[in-house]
Design a protein around this motif. Structure first.
Motif, PDB file in Angstrom:
ATOM      1  N   PHE A 126       0.905  -1.125   0.027  1.00 33.74           N
ATOM      2  CA  PHE A 126       0.174  -0.051   0.109  1.00 33.74           C
ATOM      3  C   PHE A 126       0.837   1.177   0.086  1.00 33.74           C
ATOM      4  O   PHE A 126       1.708   1.282   0.770  1.00 33.74           O
ATOM      5  N   ILE A 127       0.570   2.157  -0.887  1.00 41.77           N
ATOM      6  CA  ILE A 127       1.348   3.480  -1.083  1.00 41.77           C
ATOM      7  C   ILE A 127       0.098   4.606  -0.527  1.00 41.77           C
ATOM      8  O   ILE A 127      -0.875   4.562  -1.261  1.00 41.77           O
ATOM      9  N   THR A 128       0.695   5.240   0.308  1.00 42.50           N
ATOM     10  CA  THR A 128      -0.336   6.273   0.937  1.00 42.50           C
ATOM     11  C   THR A 128      -0.561   7.549  -0.137  1.00 42.50           C
ATOM     12  O   THR A 128       0.212   7.611  -0.795  1.00 42.50           O
ATOM     13  N   PRO A 129      -1.472   8.259   0.160  1.00 41.15           N
ATOM     14  CA  PRO A 129      -1.666   9.639  -0.426  1.00 41.15           C
ATOM     15  C   PRO A 129      -0.419  10.398  -0.003  1.00 41.15           C
ATOM     16  O   PRO A 129       0.517   9.915   0.814  1.00 41.15           O
ATOM     17  N   GLU A 130      -0.362  11.667  -0.599  1.00 42.81           N
ATOM     18  CA  GLU A 130       0.904  12.667  -0.257  1.00 42.81           C
ATOM     19  C   GLU A 130       0.408  13.157   1.448  1.00 42.81           C
ATOM     20  O   GLU A 130      -0.649  13.622   1.592  1.00 42.81           O
ATOM     21  N   PHE A 131       1.561  13.265   1.902  1.00 38.80           N
ATOM     22  CA  PHE A 131       1.383  13.873   3.223  1.00 38.80           C
ATOM     23  C   PHE A 131       2.255  14.854   3.327  1.00 38.80           C
ATOM     24  O   PHE A 131       3.671  14.554   3.143  1.00 38.80           O
ATOM     25  N   GLU A 132       1.868  16.146   3.742  1.00 45.54           N
ATOM     26  CA  GLU A 132       2.820  17.407   3.762  1.00 45.54           C
ATOM     27  C   GLU A 132       3.268  17.633   5.119  1.00 45.54           C
ATOM     28  O   GLU A 132       2.692  17.507   6.193  1.00 45.54           O
ATOM     29  N   ASN A 133       4.522  17.767   5.398  1.00 49.91           N
ATOM     30  CA  ASN A 133       5.256  17.995   6.447  1.00 49.91           C
ATOM     31  C   ASN A 133       6.072  19.096   6.470  1.00 49.91           C
ATOM     32  O   ASN A 133       7.334  19.059   5.890  1.00 49.91           O
ATOM     33  N   TRP A 134       5.938  20.302   6.911  1.00 44.39           N
ATOM     34  CA  TRP A 134       6.541  21.465   6.752  1.00 44.39           C
ATOM     35  C   TRP A 134       7.733  21.246   7.721  1.00 44.39           C
ATOM     36  O   TRP A 134       8.877  22.259   7.498  1.00 44.39           O
ATOM     37  N   ARG A 135       7.923  20.322   8.613  1.00 41.48           N
ATOM     38  CA  ARG A 135       8.992  20.529   9.462  1.00 41.48           C
ATOM     39  C   ARG A 135      10.360  19.426   8.867  1.00 41.48           C
ATOM     40  O   ARG A 135      11.439  19.415   9.403  1.00 41.48           O
ATOM     41  N   ALA A 136       9.984  18.790   7.790  1.00 35.72           N
ATOM     42  CA  ALA A 136      11.149  17.869   7.158  1.00 35.72           C
ATOM     43  C   ALA A 136      12.045  18.663   6.870  1.00 35.72           C
ATOM     44  O   ALA A 136      12.241  19.817   6.061  1.00 35.72           O
ATOM     45  N   GLU A 137      13.281  17.924   7.100  1.00 42.96           N
ATOM     46  CA  GLU A 137      14.554  18.643   6.389  1.00 42.96           C
ATOM     47  C   GLU A 137      14.610  18.710   5.116  1.00 42.96           C
ATOM     48  O   GLU A 137      14.150  17.792   4.325  1.00 42.96           O
TER      49      GLU A 137
END
Length: 335
Positions: free
Chosen positions: A183-194
């Motif tokens: 299973f490949i998820t939807p896109e998840f946005e994470n503004w904290r990601a390096e």
């Protein structure tokens, strides 16, 4: 005969185990003709005697009940049609459904996708890959995925972590192979990601990651996608792992029982975590971050509930062999 079958069904809840076993064997011996009598009990959601395990009897009857279940789907009775659909998929996968039912399921998935927000992935335990969301096509190529089809999140999680997600099959030459479902998820946005990448996808598949080595898969995935991570949360063994690969090479990893626990140079987020650590955490964070959830939150995306505004698109189900589509995997999935 119907009265005799009903009597045997009643005997399934007898206190005497000998009576229950005799009834079970007698019902199996009668063959597919008993399915109409068993099906109402198989789909009854009310609390009932746990000794009545009619699903196991239907399973023992095997493929012989599939024609009758398909007939119930087409012609009724109506109160049994939903249960017949579930059992068809449990016994034979999507391949056991006729074209009308397959189209109906696909249509229902499309309807559910429209407003499936918010979504979540398992956060208590699990293992997953993460890769940049805009590199989906590259990930499909890197991992050799096939029959990539839209799916709801709840359906995808169940397919990859709870239902049958691996099966052995023979090719035209008689050689045995193993195929996996992921299973490949939807896109998840994470503004904290390096770094510049803020949108990530996760790939879940217990058997796939266990048997084909999630660390190796992360390196192979990073060759095509630039960067990929592998995470493990294993509370049963009090173990955690996080692993970062870029352009086909490991750059940083941590494993509770690895020796050494840390490899590679510390990443920027680890210095930040060390600075904000309290006195009780200072020693644990001295060499780096020994926490997969924290690493995922700072590097890509952590599992668990996802905010609706940070979720984009939908998930995908896929298999690892062109001869084994998703419909070959048995087990009804929630939508």
């Amino acid at each position: 005969m119907p009265e005799d079958i009903e009597a045997l069904v009643r005997d399934l809840s007898a206190r005497d185990r000998t009576v229950r076993d005799a009834a079970t064997n007698a019902l199996v011996a009668l063959g597919p003709t008993v399915v109409d009598h068993l099906l109402p009990h198989a789909i009854d959601r009310r609390t009932r005697n746990p000794r009545i395990d009619v699903r196991s009897i239907i399973t023992r009857l095997g493929d012989g009940v599939l024609p009758r279940l398909r007939e119930i789907r087409r012609e009724g009775p109506g109160r049994l049609r939903a249960g017949a659909l579930t059992l068809l998929v449990d016994l034979g996968g999507g391949d056991a459904l006729d074209e009308a039912d397959l189209r109906a399921v696909e249509r229902l998935v499309r309807i559910k996708l429209v407003d499936e927000r918010p979504v979540e992935t398992p956060s208590e335990a699990g293992r997953w890959l993460a890769f940049p969301a805009d590199r989906l096509d590259d990930a499909v190529t890197a991992l050799g995925l096939h029959d990539v089809r839209p799916t709801t999140n709840i359906m995808g999680v169940a397919a990859a972590t709870q239902a049958t997600d691996a099966l052995d099959f023979q090719d035209a030459q008689g050689a045995t192979h193993r195929a996996y479902r992921v299973f490949i998820t939807p896109e998840f946005e994470n503004w904290r990601a390096e770094g510049p990448t803020k949108n990530w996808r996760m790939l879940w598949g217990n058997s796939f990651l266990d048997e084909l080595d999630g660390f190796l898969l992360a390196r192979e995935l990073s060759e095509h996608c630039g960067e990929a991570h592998f995470y493990v949360l294993d509370p049963y063994n009090a173990s955690e792992n996080w692993y970062v690969a870029r352009n086909g090479h490991m750059v940083r990893s941590y494993g509770t029982y690895a020796d050494p626990q840390f490899e590679g140079e510390p990443l920027p987020f680890e210095a930040v975590q060390r600075e904000i650590a309290d006195d009780d955490e200072a020693e644990a964070f001295a060499e780096g971050v020994p926490d997969a959830f924290t690493a995922a939150d700072n590097l890509s995306v952590h599992p668990g509930p996802q905010l609706a505004e940070d979720t984009h698109g939908h998930g995908w189900l896929a298999t690892t062999h062109p001869d084994v589509p998703n419909t070959r995997f048995k087990g009804a999935l929630p939508l």
